[in-house]
Structures are given as structure tokens and as C-alpha cells.
Design a protein around this motif. Sequence first.
Motif, short mmCIF file in Angstrom:
data_model
loop_
_atom_site.label_atom_id
_atom_site.label_comp_id
_atom_site.label_asym_id
_atom_site.label_seq_id
_atom_site.Cartn_x
_atom_site.Cartn_y
_atom_site.Cartn_z
N HIS A 11 0.83 -1.21 0.00
CA HIS A 11 0.00 0.00 0.00
C HIS A 11 0.87 1.26 0.00
CE1 HIS A 11 -4.29 -0.09 -0.20
NE2 HIS A 11 -4.41 -1.11 0.63
N LEU A 14 1.97 1.71 -3.51
CA LEU A 14 0.84 2.20 -4.31
C LEU A 14 0.67 3.70 -4.10
CD1 LEU A 14 -1.80 1.99 -5.98
CD2 LEU A 14 -2.96 1.38 -3.83
N VAL A 17 3.10 5.55 -6.14
CA VAL A 17 2.79 5.48 -7.57
C VAL A 17 1.72 6.51 -7.96
CG1 VAL A 17 1.70 4.03 -9.34
CG2 VAL A 17 3.52 3.09 -7.90
N VAL A 130 -3.38 -5.47 -3.82
CA VAL A 130 -2.63 -4.23 -4.03
C VAL A 130 -1.48 -4.45 -5.00
CG1 VAL A 130 -1.33 -2.39 -2.90
CG2 VAL A 130 -3.30 -3.41 -1.74
N THR A 134 -1.88 -2.62 -8.59
CA THR A 134 -0.93 -1.53 -8.86
C THR A 134 -0.37 -1.68 -10.27
OG1 THR A 134 -0.32 -1.26 -6.53
CG2 THR A 134 1.25 -0.47 -8.16
#
Length: 216
Positions: A11, A14, A17, A130, A134
Motif C-alpha cells: 500500500h 501504491l 505510484v 494491491v 498496482t
Amino acid sequence: MTIQANALDAHRRLAAVIEDLTDEQVAQPSVLPGWTRGHVLAHLANVTVALAGQAEQEGTKVEPYTGGRPARDAAIEAAAGRTAGEHRAAIADAVARLTKAWDDVRDWDTPVFYRDGTLVGTAYGVWREVEIHTRDLDLGPVTWSPEFCDHAVDFLSARVPDGVRLTLRAPDRTWTVGEGEDVTLTGSRTDLVAWLAGREPDGPITGDRPELKPWP
């Protein structure tokens, strides 16, 4: 790291990102048919909340999504059109809720509704969701860790067709699953696992790919 730490680390990556994601990028297609990046982000927020709920209700088996799959799908559609900032906030709130719920868990072997498993299975579920989604955002190269690939191959081994002994050979990993006719595929570990997960690999995979069974 523990499975829970792996999931929370996914997470965090992510969040990095999508830190500079724009509203225009949110509305663009993801790699999943029929889903924009907004759909993927909405799903990530919602599934994180849903699996946090399994921990919050420790000792009581409840559906992750009240109303089942139709309610899940409707919630994704309803939230897909959020702005980039709203998506970031929703995911951050979901992670905070998940972290609190996991901190309060008394017994990770407690049975839950999710996949008719245990609470530790929900941590694996967050990790898978996730990591894989992603990559589905298509916002740059994603390389999965050897540890995640090991888990994903184990989880997705049920997709290998009957009568096939499938060997996935990467430079740093080799997995063999199933029994029957030998089939060997060669590529990077991320590409091989992406293919097993039903995604198009970024790089070449050599060998004749069998038709996979549905997602387990």
C-alpha cells in the motif's frame, strides 16, 4: 517481513505510484477491460475497507461486502469517477482503518467469511489485491518481489489445466505445478506470474502457453 507488513508495504508503494496522478490519468483506461484507472483505485479502497471489516468483526463471520458481489460492483462504479485527490484520500483512509483493525486482532487464525478462511488469509488477500492492481494501473514498470511471486504462484496454481505439469522458469526462480504433460515457460518472474494471473506480460515469455482455468 510478516504477511501483514508485506501488505502494508504494498500500500505504501501504491501511494507513491499515485502521488502525482492527475484527474485526466484517472479517467484513462487501465489494463483491465472496461475499467478505467478510477475503477481500479475505487476497488482498491473498497476491498481494503472490506478486508479491514473482517478483522473488525473478529469472531463473527460477516460478508466482506454487505449485499455481496452486486453491491461490490455498484460501489466500484459509484466511486470510479472521483478526482485523483479523492481517490488518494479514500485509499489513505482505508489503509488507516486497516492498520487499526489489524493492530487490534487477537488471533490471526480466527475463521472469517472471506474465502472461508482465516484472518491471516485476509492479509494475503490485501497483499495480492494491491500488488496486482498496482500493475493494472499501467503507470510504469512494476517488478514483484520473489516472495510475492512465490505466494502468487501457490495461490494461482489452481489455474493450471488438468493434465499439465507446468514449469515456470525465471532467472532467479523456478516453479513447477500440476501433473501430466510437461510444459515449460521461460521469462522474468513478474511476467510469468502476471500471465498466470491473467495479465499480458510486459516482456517475452517463451513456450506454448496453455489455456488457464478461472481465477480461484
